[in-house]
Design a protein around this motif. Structure first.
Motif, PDB file in Angstrom:
ATOM      1  N   THR A  27       1.615  18.816  49.842  1.00 30.11           N
ATOM      2  CA  THR A  27       3.001  19.146  49.489  1.00 30.11           C
ATOM      3  C   THR A  27       3.556  20.216  50.415  1.00 30.11           C
ATOM      4  OG1 THR A  27       2.220  20.758  47.855  1.00 30.11           O
ATOM      5  CG2 THR A  27       2.658  18.542  47.072  1.00 30.11           C
ATOM      6  N   ASP A  28       4.871  20.296  50.438  1.00 37.23           N
ATOM      7  CA  ASP A  28       5.592  21.235  51.297  1.00 37.23           C
ATOM      8  C   ASP A  28       6.238  22.311  50.420  1.00 37.23           C
ATOM      9  OD1 ASP A  28       7.244  22.616  53.002  1.00 37.23           O
ATOM     10  OD2 ASP A  28       8.303  20.855  53.765  1.00 37.23           O
ATOM     11  N   PRO A  29       5.834  23.573  50.556  1.00 37.67           N
ATOM     12  CA  PRO A  29       6.418  24.625  49.728  1.00 37.67           C
ATOM     13  C   PRO A  29       7.935  24.743  49.872  1.00 37.67           C
ATOM     14  CG  PRO A  29       4.453  25.418  50.855  1.00 37.67           C
ATOM     15  CD  PRO A  29       4.786  24.082  51.450  1.00 37.67           C
ATOM     16  N   GLN A  30       8.455  24.308  51.018  1.00 38.00           N
ATOM     17  CA  GLN A  30       9.895  24.371  51.235  1.00 38.00           C
ATOM     18  C   GLN A  30      10.639  23.233  50.542  1.00 38.00           C
ATOM     19  OE1 GLN A  30      11.067  27.117  52.742  1.00 38.00           O
ATOM     20  NE2 GLN A  30       8.893  27.683  52.827  1.00 38.00           N
ATOM     21  N   ARG A  31       9.912  22.167  50.237  1.00 33.23           N
ATOM     22  CA  ARG A  31      10.521  21.020  49.549  1.00 33.23           C
ATOM     23  C   ARG A  31       9.570  20.545  48.446  1.00 33.23           C
ATOM     24  NH1 ARG A  31      12.627  16.587  53.703  1.00 33.23           N
ATOM     25  NH2 ARG A  31      13.587  15.893  51.767  1.00 33.23           N
ATOM     26  N   PRO A  32       9.464  21.313  47.387  1.00 36.96           N
ATOM     27  CA  PRO A  32       8.498  20.973  46.327  1.00 36.96           C
ATOM     28  C   PRO A  32       8.813  19.641  45.662  1.00 36.96           C
ATOM     29  CG  PRO A  32       9.999  22.704  45.594  1.00 36.96           C
ATOM     30  CD  PRO A  32      10.240  22.521  47.060  1.00 36.96           C
ATOM     31  N   PRO A  57       3.836  26.791  45.296  1.00 38.79           N
ATOM     32  CA  PRO A  57       5.236  26.371  45.195  1.00 38.79           C
ATOM     33  C   PRO A  57       5.490  24.927  45.599  1.00 38.79           C
ATOM     34  CG  PRO A  57       4.912  27.512  47.251  1.00 38.79           C
ATOM     35  CD  PRO A  57       3.569  27.488  46.576  1.00 38.79           C
ATOM     36  N   GLY A  58       4.432  24.175  45.961  1.00 34.86           N
ATOM     37  CA  GLY A  58       4.662  22.822  46.451  1.00 34.86           C
ATOM     38  C   GLY A  58       4.933  21.796  45.384  1.00 34.86           C
ATOM     39  N   VAL A  59       4.573  22.121  44.137  1.00 38.91           N
ATOM     40  CA  VAL A  59       4.773  21.204  43.024  1.00 38.91           C
ATOM     41  C   VAL A  59       5.512  21.927  41.910  1.00 38.91           C
ATOM     42  CG1 VAL A  59       3.668  19.785  41.250  1.00 38.91           C
ATOM     43  CG2 VAL A  59       2.673  19.895  43.546  1.00 38.91           C
ATOM     44  N   LYS A  60       6.528  21.292  41.388  1.00 37.78           N
ATOM     45  CA  LYS A  60       7.245  21.814  40.234  1.00 37.78           C
ATOM     46  C   LYS A  60       7.033  20.841  39.075  1.00 37.78           C
ATOM     47  CE  LYS A  60      11.662  23.822  38.781  1.00 37.78           C
ATOM     48  NZ  LYS A  60      11.042  25.114  38.463  1.00 37.78           N
ATOM     49  N   LEU A  61       6.378  21.318  38.019  1.00 39.75           N
ATOM     50  CA  LEU A  61       6.105  20.483  36.851  1.00 39.75           C
ATOM     51  C   LEU A  61       7.190  20.691  35.808  1.00 39.75           C
ATOM     52  CD1 LEU A  61       2.243  21.000  36.524  1.00 39.75           C
ATOM     53  CD2 LEU A  61       3.451  19.054  37.523  1.00 39.75           C
ATOM     54  N   TRP A 237      -2.346  14.836  41.867  1.00 36.70           N
ATOM     55  CA  TRP A 237      -2.870  14.553  43.207  1.00 36.70           C
ATOM     56  C   TRP A 237      -2.487  13.147  43.652  1.00 36.70           C
ATOM     57  CZ3 TRP A 237      -7.075  11.310  44.834  1.00 36.70           C
ATOM     58  CH2 TRP A 237      -7.504  11.549  46.165  1.00 36.70           C
ATOM     59  N   ARG A 238      -2.592  12.192  42.743  1.00 36.39           N
ATOM     60  CA  ARG A 238      -2.227  10.827  43.087  1.00 36.39           C
ATOM     61  C   ARG A 238      -0.715  10.696  43.311  1.00 36.39           C
ATOM     62  NH1 ARG A 238      -3.971   8.278  45.681  1.00 36.39           N
ATOM     63  NH2 ARG A 238      -3.332   6.258  44.847  1.00 36.39           N
ATOM     64  N   LEU A 239       0.073  11.354  42.473  1.00 33.56           N
ATOM     65  CA  LEU A 239       1.522  11.294  42.648  1.00 33.56           C
ATOM     66  C   LEU A 239       1.931  11.930  43.970  1.00 33.56           C
ATOM     67  CD1 LEU A 239       2.645  12.223  39.018  1.00 33.56           C
ATOM     68  CD2 LEU A 239       3.021  10.028  40.151  1.00 33.56           C
ATOM     69  N   ALA A 240       1.337  13.087  44.294  1.00 36.43           N
ATOM     70  CA  ALA A 240       1.657  13.748  45.562  1.00 36.43           C
ATOM     71  C   ALA A 240       1.290  12.852  46.740  1.00 36.43           C
ATOM     72  CB  ALA A 240       0.919  15.081  45.651  1.00 36.43           C
ATOM     73  N   GLY A 241       0.163  12.143  46.636  1.00 36.77           N
ATOM     74  CA  GLY A 241      -0.227  11.236  47.709  1.00 36.77           C
ATOM     75  C   GLY A 241       0.738  10.081  47.878  1.00 36.77           C
ATOM     76  N   MET A 242       1.155   9.494  46.769  1.00 35.44           N
ATOM     77  CA  MET A 242       2.107   8.380  46.850  1.00 35.44           C
ATOM     78  C   MET A 242       3.428   8.829  47.448  1.00 35.44           C
ATOM     79  SD  MET A 242       1.501   6.009  43.461  1.00 35.44           S
ATOM     80  CE  MET A 242       1.031   7.210  42.226  1.00 35.44           C
ATOM     81  N   LEU A 243       3.870  10.017  47.072  1.00 32.26           N
ATOM     82  CA  LEU A 243       5.124  10.531  47.620  1.00 32.26           C
ATOM     83  C   LEU A 243       4.990  10.836  49.101  1.00 32.26           C
ATOM     84  CD1 LEU A 243       6.136  12.832  44.638  1.00 32.26           C
ATOM     85  CD2 LEU A 243       7.436  10.868  45.463  1.00 32.26           C
ATOM     86  N   ALA A 244       3.857  11.399  49.507  1.00 34.43           N
ATOM     87  CA  ALA A 244       3.647  11.718  50.921  1.00 34.43           C
ATOM     88  C   ALA A 244       3.640  10.453  51.770  1.00 34.43           C
ATOM     89  CB  ALA A 244       2.340  12.489  51.091  1.00 34.43           C
ATOM     90  N   GLU A 245       3.097   9.365  51.222  1.00 31.56           N
ATOM     91  CA  GLU A 245       3.021   8.109  51.960  1.00 31.56           C
ATOM     92  C   GLU A 245       4.256   7.239  51.798  1.00 31.56           C
ATOM     93  OE1 GLU A 245      -0.495   6.176  50.617  1.00 31.56           O
ATOM     94  OE2 GLU A 245      -1.857   7.549  51.653  1.00 31.56           O
TER      95      GLU A 245
END
Length: 368
Positions: A27-32, A57-61, A237-245
């Motif tokens: 994740t990118d702290p500038q664009r959580p 700061p990379g993830v906002k729940l 972790w899986r959601l962050a991966g799907m978003l990154a890809e």
């Protein structure tokens, strides 16, 4: 991607720090990324484990409309309070709902009981059926609150009362359906969510495939998650991966409980007794087919028909932002009443009342 974290290990507490680091690396702290859970049990688990601070700061729940007591509107509570005034009627409910105020602050079923109204706390709807059978001279009305998770049990109590001929028992159906609410949430102009942690309890009934529409129609990744900290971290972790890809999909992390097609027996019980109907949600308004109505075949056990119950107009206490909290556009501590006017000892809105409410979680465990 899956090979980076062994699924047999992700729930081990000693691996939590490594999994949180893996999430931060994606994740990118500038664009959580903004991820929403829609289950009160997730709300409490996230707060208790301190996952918001661990992933910032990379993830906002964000917490969504996943607390059944919280989404029950004040107008419905007002109708319940009027019902409690009727002679010869006992109102039976799960405990959380007893403390939710209607449109008048402090006016709750718990207060009515203290003033002498017959209000019964139950842990199962079948307890309400037994109470009615034991006292045929009184009408016992069970307040059927919840999502697909509690709908089968509520259906079962109506079927039990019908089979036994317990005619002095009825259900005020306040049950909600998850998919229509999520569609309404996504259509709202202030919607800003990148992915969903889907509720394992609901999916155990509906099946994981019930959430396929999120990636298929809206391009939003979704993971059905369990409720331990490791479950949630793995889902994130899986959601962050799907978003990154840029490859949104639906995954079922909670395979030890949830099947793709759900629980056929529970689904059959719901279909036997209920039919989809419009319902009002706190924070989301009147949503078509987002609730359940009792089928005409069981009208004798439908409290709305038996007593002519109709919810009054919606009204929120001035300043209370429960509706915005339930849409994920306001953190509990951003509400001007939080911790000042509104506390667990003297709650203004249901998000501070319920054991699954976002405000109650923030109060108990700190954080947003």
């Amino acid at each position: 991607m899956r090979g980076e974290v062994r699924e047999a290990d992700f729930r081990r507490p000693q691996n939590a720090a490594a999994l949180a680091a893996a999430i931060r690396s994606r994740t990118d702290p500038q664009r959580p990324v903004r991820l929403m859970e829609i289950c009160g049990t997730h709300t409490m688990a996230i707060a208790k484990a301190g996952l918001r601070s661990a992933l910032a700061p990379g993830v906002k729940l964000l917490s969504g409309p996943g607390c059944p007591v919280c989404v029950t509107p004040a107008g419905a509570i007002d109708a319940v309070l009027r019902l409690s005034e009727q002679p010869g009627v006992t109102v039976a409910s799960y405990g959380d709902l007893l403390r939710v105020p209607g449109s008048v602050r402090g006016d709750t079923l718990l207060r009515r009981r203290a003033l002498g109204a017959p209000v019964l706390t139950v842990y199962s709807p079948l307890e309400a059926v037994e109470a009615a059978a034991a006292d045929p001279a009184r009408e016992v009305v069970f307040l059927g609150v919840g999502f697909e998770t509690t709908a089968p049990g509520t259906a079962a109590c109506i079927l039990e009362a019908a089979a036994r001929g317990v005619r002095n028992f009825s259900v005020l159906c306040l049950l909600k359906r998850t998919e229509p609410a999520l569609r309404a949430l996504i259509a709202a102009p202030d919607f800003a969510v990148d992915g969903f942690l889907c509720p394992g309890h609901v999916a155990a009934v509906t099946g994981a495939e019930a959430f396929r529409f999120l990636p298929a129609e809206f391009g939003l990744p979704a993971v059905v998650s369990g409720f331990e900290a490791g479950d949630i971290l793995y889902a994130v972790w899986r959601l962050a991966g799907m978003l990154a890809e840029g490859r949104p999909a639906l995954e079922n992390e909670y395979t030890r409980v949830v099947r793709a097609q759900g629980n056929p027996a529970a689904q059959a019980a719901i279909a036997r007794v209920f039919t989809p109907a419009a319902s009002v949600w706190r924070g989301l308004g009147d949503i078509p087919a987002s609730g359940y109505a009792i089928r005409e075949e069981f009208a004798a056990w439908d409290a709305a028909k038996k007593f002519g119950i109709a919810p009054g107009p919606e009204h929120e206490t001035p300043g209370c932002r429960c509706g915005a909290v339930l849409r994920g556009v306001c953190a509990p501590r951003d509400c001007p009443l939080f911790g000042k006017v509104c506390t667990p000892a003297d709650p203004v809105g249901p998000c501070m009342v319920s054991g699954e409410g976002a405000c109650a979680a923030a109060w108990k465990y700190g954080g947003d």
